[in-house]
Design a protein around this motif. Structure first.
Motif, PDB file in Angstrom:
ATOM      1  N   UNK A 184       0.837  -1.196   0.000  1.00 51.56           N
ATOM      2  CA  UNK A 184       0.000   0.000   0.000  1.00 51.56           C
ATOM      3  C   UNK A 184       0.878   1.253   0.000  1.00 51.56           C
ATOM      4  N   UNK A 185       0.273   2.426  -0.115  1.00 51.85           N
ATOM      5  CA  UNK A 185       1.071   3.657  -0.176  1.00 51.85           C
ATOM      6  C   UNK A 185       1.966   3.822   1.052  1.00 51.85           C
ATOM      7  N   UNK A 186       1.492   3.345   2.204  1.00 49.02           N
ATOM      8  CA  UNK A 186       2.284   3.472   3.426  1.00 49.02           C
ATOM      9  C   UNK A 186       3.577   2.678   3.332  1.00 49.02           C
ATOM     10  N   UNK A 187       3.464   1.427   2.871  1.00 52.61           N
ATOM     11  CA  UNK A 187       4.659   0.592   2.714  1.00 52.61           C
ATOM     12  C   UNK A 187       5.587   1.167   1.661  1.00 52.61           C
TER      13      UNK A 187
ATOM     14  N   UNK B 185       7.558   3.993   3.080  1.00 51.62           N
ATOM     15  CA  UNK B 185       8.627   3.514   3.959  1.00 51.62           C
ATOM     16  C   UNK B 185       9.787   2.974   3.121  1.00 51.62           C
TER      17      UNK B 185
ATOM     18  N   UNK C 137       9.914   5.051  -7.589  1.00 50.77           N
ATOM     19  CA  UNK C 137       8.770   4.451  -6.917  1.00 50.77           C
ATOM     20  C   UNK C 137       7.548   4.651  -7.801  1.00 50.77           C
ATOM     21  N   UNK C 138       6.789   3.604  -8.022  1.00 47.74           N
ATOM     22  CA  UNK C 138       5.658   3.661  -8.940  1.00 47.74           C
ATOM     23  C   UNK C 138       4.349   3.507  -8.189  1.00 47.74           C
ATOM     24  N   UNK C 139       3.377   4.333  -8.566  1.00 47.49           N
ATOM     25  CA  UNK C 139       2.073   4.242  -7.904  1.00 47.49           C
ATOM     26  C   UNK C 139       0.994   4.682  -8.893  1.00 47.49           C
TER      27      UNK C 139
ATOM     28  N   UNK D 198       1.725  10.409  -4.715  1.00 49.95           N
ATOM     29  CA  UNK D 198       1.591  10.259  -3.259  1.00 49.95           C
ATOM     30  C   UNK D 198       2.226  11.460  -2.585  1.00 49.95           C
TER      31      UNK D 198
ATOM     32  N   UNK E 244       6.100  12.050  -1.322  1.00 50.34           N
ATOM     33  CA  UNK E 244       7.004  11.065  -1.910  1.00 50.34           C
ATOM     34  C   UNK E 244       8.303  11.708  -2.409  1.00 50.34           C
TER      35      UNK E 244
ATOM     36  N   UNK F  38      11.964  10.307  -1.375  1.00 57.69           N
ATOM     37  CA  UNK F  38      12.945   9.809  -2.334  1.00 57.69           C
ATOM     38  C   UNK F  38      14.156  10.723  -2.437  1.00 57.69           C
TER      39      UNK F  38
ATOM     40  N   UNK G  57      -3.796  -0.727  -8.953  1.00 58.40           N
ATOM     41  CA  UNK G  57      -3.604  -0.617  -7.507  1.00 58.40           C
ATOM     42  C   UNK G  57      -2.286  -1.221  -7.059  1.00 58.40           C
TER      43      UNK G  57
ATOM     44  N   UNK H 179       1.886  -0.968  -6.169  1.00 52.67           N
ATOM     45  CA  UNK H 179       2.886  -0.010  -5.695  1.00 52.67           C
ATOM     46  C   UNK H 179       4.246  -0.686  -5.808  1.00 52.67           C
TER      47      UNK H 179
ATOM     48  N   UNK I 141      -8.925   0.818  -4.438  1.00 56.14           N
ATOM     49  CA  UNK I 141      -8.364   1.398  -5.662  1.00 56.14           C
ATOM     50  C   UNK I 141      -8.803   0.583  -6.872  1.00 56.14           C
TER      51      UNK I 141
ATOM     52  N   UNK J 143       3.955   5.870 -14.317  1.00 55.18           N
ATOM     53  CA  UNK J 143       3.503   6.154 -12.963  1.00 55.18           C
ATOM     54  C   UNK J 143       4.628   6.194 -11.957  1.00 55.18           C
ATOM     55  N   UNK J 144       5.849   6.371 -12.438  1.00 56.46           N
ATOM     56  CA  UNK J 144       6.976   6.517 -11.514  1.00 56.46           C
ATOM     57  C   UNK J 144       6.908   7.873 -10.839  1.00 56.46           C
ATOM     58  N   UNK J 145       7.414   7.954  -9.631  1.00 55.58           N
ATOM     59  CA  UNK J 145       7.301   9.246  -8.938  1.00 55.58           C
ATOM     60  C   UNK J 145       8.138  10.323  -9.608  1.00 55.58           C
TER      61      UNK J 145
ATOM     62  N   UNK K 254       5.579  11.540 -11.888  1.00 56.91           N
ATOM     63  CA  UNK K 254       4.503  12.241 -11.167  1.00 56.91           C
ATOM     64  C   UNK K 254       4.961  13.621 -10.704  1.00 56.91           C
TER      65      UNK K 254
ATOM     66  N   UNK L  73      -1.241   6.021   7.485  1.00 54.75           N
ATOM     67  CA  UNK L  73      -0.475   4.809   7.756  1.00 54.75           C
ATOM     68  C   UNK L  73       0.534   5.118   8.850  1.00 54.75           C
TER      69      UNK L  73
ATOM     70  N   UNK M 158       4.158   1.572   7.808  1.00 56.62           N
ATOM     71  CA  UNK M 158       3.384   1.454   6.591  1.00 56.62           C
ATOM     72  C   UNK M 158       2.103   0.670   6.751  1.00 56.62           C
TER      73      UNK M 158
END
Lengths: 180, 466
Positions: free
Chosen positions: A17-20, A23, A38-40, A44, A47, A51, A145, A147, B20, B211-213, B216, B454, B458
């Motif tokens: 999930x976004x939380x993990x 982290x 990081x891909x989502x 987020x 983020x 990073x 969905x 991550x 989601x 969708x990589x940050x 984003x 979270x 996490x």
């Protein structure tokens, strides 16, 4: 390419999930990895800091375009109305600045928008229709969905075994290596 | 002083227990499953109307603008009324996508995608009228500053030329803004569709989005800047449209209140149009969890606010006409309300000023039937507003000997009806082939998307502690 013997593009780890993911991003940054992402499915909040990314330079690109739009718009109107073919319109001055504001404004906005959109594509390496990540069936979830974090094989700290162990420690639910 | 306070949380933006994944399928499935029967029927009807539009335009270009009801003294009739009406409708899309974004109104995510689509199609409908009314359409390129054999350039002192720049910039920027928003969702469809052709097309237009940050980051910056650019742009467009009138010296047009009054009216009619379209689509496609009653209520509040702004402008115009002591201005307004076009004036007043007052009541604001009826009433009223402004001022101005009465011809009427064909053909194609809700943005406003929900490791925090 530094790792010519190694045909892998990198190691991809999936998180729950976004939380993990957050982290994991913090841990990856702390561990000193540089070539990772990081891909989502959605951006987020926070983020970039996790990073350790520098702020986007897009604003400067847009500013440059805005200036071109502004100066170009002014130059167009002054040149056509006062130099190329001056026409007396109800006794108004040839360089009638108040009347030139709307067109100058619109052209400034238009060029800035081009800068904002195409500058963003440029910074994001788009369009780029082939990406080694698309070899992974699992990575399709990223727009739904999923991550993910990838550490690329070109990263100086990259080591197949250690990187995998690192991801396990970070709490990944699935780890795979991605071929070129 | 002791005071008992209670915390009233905002209602959840997405209702029902969605994940989601279920949001993706809720929106994505619409595109991936075969179109329902009503879609084909609606598309066929829209195409017939589109054909009608093309036929009317062909007839106009063949015969000349004499086939419209334009005469002396009324040289501007339905064409400009329709132009202003359609452009105004478009403004709500930009308002929702840009201004509400800058104000951090999370609820906009449910409706911004199709409001933006509406903007683009409405501006297309609007653009037709000024383009064809020039008569010699084959030299329409003269409106742009292009080198030509006469070495002539456009007149940059003219508000009509400003309009060319304003509307074409508006169309281009709206299209870009819409496309930028679509890219992540096109990637979602690329990763979901089964057909080869679909994969190729969505894949091409998704431009390789991952969708990589690192993407984003620039994407969000770009979106923010575009919102910042579109906000003054949308205000400038209707301001410049109002300059078409206000910069002239016709009584009833030459007023400084026009720019804000036109912008408020544009937002008013545009929200009503978004409401009409939204109430139909959410019902048909079962999107009640994303476009909730709460959304409808918020939109109705905006309709009420802008409706009152418009009402204020109507009354203020009247007051200033009297207060100015200028005989012709006074006459122009009294004549609007009690002259030969009084019927149009009172339709306008009733639809735009009286009808939104129902939304003071929460029951009406949250009633789907009332919202639907009033949204249509408002758009009828806003069409009449432009008609009243344009026609009454021209029909009776300074010299009674040159007064006249304007009526449209059948070509005027059928051309206007035809623009609905253009609008709905495009809109139905959009509903069929593109994600009508911004999937990524809706996910972003769900509580489980926020990393604050979270803990350090996490894991999701229990719901109460939000």
């Amino acid at each position: 390419m530094s790792n010519t013997t190694d045909k892998t593009f990198g190691i991809l780890a999936e998180f729950k999930n976004p939380g993990h993911l957050m982290k994991a991003a913090k841990m990856t940054h702390k561990a000193g990895y540089k070539k990772f992402d990081c891909y989502s499915p959605f951006p987020i909040h926070g983020m970039d800091d996790a990073m350790g990314l520098k702020p986007s330079k897009l604003g400067y690109i847009v500013l440059g375009h805005a200036l071109i739009g502004f100066l170009g718009g002014m130059a167009l109107q002054i040149w056509t109305s006062a130099i190329a073919y001056p026409i007396n319109i109800s006794g108004k001055p040839f360089i009638n600045l108040p009347a030139f504001i709307p067109v100058t404004f619109e052209l400034t906005i238009l060029l800035s928008a081009f800068g904002a959109v195409f500058g963003m594509f440029f910074l994001n390496n788009m369009p780029k229709h082939h990406n080694p990540l698309f070899n992974s069936e699992r990575f399709k979830k990223v727009t739904d969905d999923g991550f993910f974090v990838i550490i690329e094989s070109e990263d100086p700290l990259y080591n197949p075994e250690k990187t995998k162990a690192f991801f396990e420690q970070a709490g990944a639910v699935h780890i795979e290596s991605i071929a070129h | 002083m002791s005071q008992k306070t209670t915390y009233i949380p905002e209602p959840e933006l997405v209702q029902g227990n969605h994940t989601f994944g279920s949001i993706t399928s809720l929106v994505g499935d619409i595109v991936e499953t075969p179109a329902p029967r009503w879609w084909y029927i609606a598309f066929a009807v829209s195409n017939l109307l589109l054909g009608l539009l093309l036929a009317m335009l062909a007839y106009l270009i063949w015969e000349g603008t004499g086939v419209w009801g334009l005469q002396n003294p009324v040289g501007w009739g339905w064409a400009i009324v329709n132009f202003v009406w359609w452009v105004g409708i478009g403004h709500a899309g930009t308002l929702i996508s840009a201004i509400l974004f800058l104000f951090r109104q999370g609820w906009r995510t449910a409706i911004n995608r199709f409001a933006e689509a509406m903007t683009i199609f409405a501006v297309m409908c609007a653009g037709i009228f000024p383009a064809v009314h020039v008569g010699r359409i084959w030299v329409i390129y003269w409106v742009f500053p292009l080198p030509n054999q006469m070495q002539m350039w456009p007149n940059f002192n003219s508000p009509l030329l400003w309009d060319v720049f304003a509307v074409s910039t508006y169309f281009t920027v709206s299209l870009l803004f819409w496309y930028v928003g679509l890219v992540p969702d096109l990637a979602t469809l690329r990763d979901r569709v089964k057909s080869k052709l679909g994969k190729m097309l969505y894949g091409t237009f998704a431009l390789g989005w991952t969708g990589g940050n690192r993407q984003w980051q620039h994407y969000e910056k770009s979106y923010l800047i575009l919102a910042g650019l579109a906000t003054p742009l949308v205000l400038s467009v209707h301001t410049i449209v109002s300059f078409d009138f206000a910069v002239s010296i016709i009584p009833g047009w030459h007023t400084t209140i026009f720019p804000p009054y036109f912008v408020a009216g544009a937002v008013f009619s545009g929200f009503a149009m978004v409401m009409t379209l939204m109430l139909i689509t959410r019902k048909i496609y079962g999107l009640q969890d994303i476009m909730t009653i709460n959304h409808i209520e918020k939109m109705n509040i905006i309709i009420l606010v802008t409706g009152n702004m418009v009402g204020f402008a109507y009354i203020m115009e009247f007051f200033i006409a009297w207060y100015s002591g200028f005989e012709y201005e006074k006459f122009a307004f009294v004549n609007r309300a009690f002259g030969p076009y009084a019927w149009a004036y009172w339709i306008m007043f009733l639809c735009n000023v009286i009808s939104p007052q129902f939304f003071w009541s929460k029951k009406m604001r949250t009633s789907i039937t009332a919202s639907f009826i009033l949204s249509i009433v408002v758009n009828i009223g806003m069409w009449f507003e432009r008609f009243v402004i344009t026609v009454t001022s021209l029909a009776q101005d300074y010299i009674p000997a040159s007064w006249g009465y304007y009526s449209p011809t059948w070509v005027d009427i059928l051309t206007y009806v035809g623009t609905f064909g253009l609008f709905f053909s495009n809109f139905l194609l959009f509903l069929r082939f593109l994600p009508m809700v911004a999937i990524a943005e809706v996910k972003m406003v769900m509580p489980q998307a926020d990393p604050h929900n979270y803990d350090e490791d996490g894991n999701e925090l229990p719901k109460e502690s939000h």
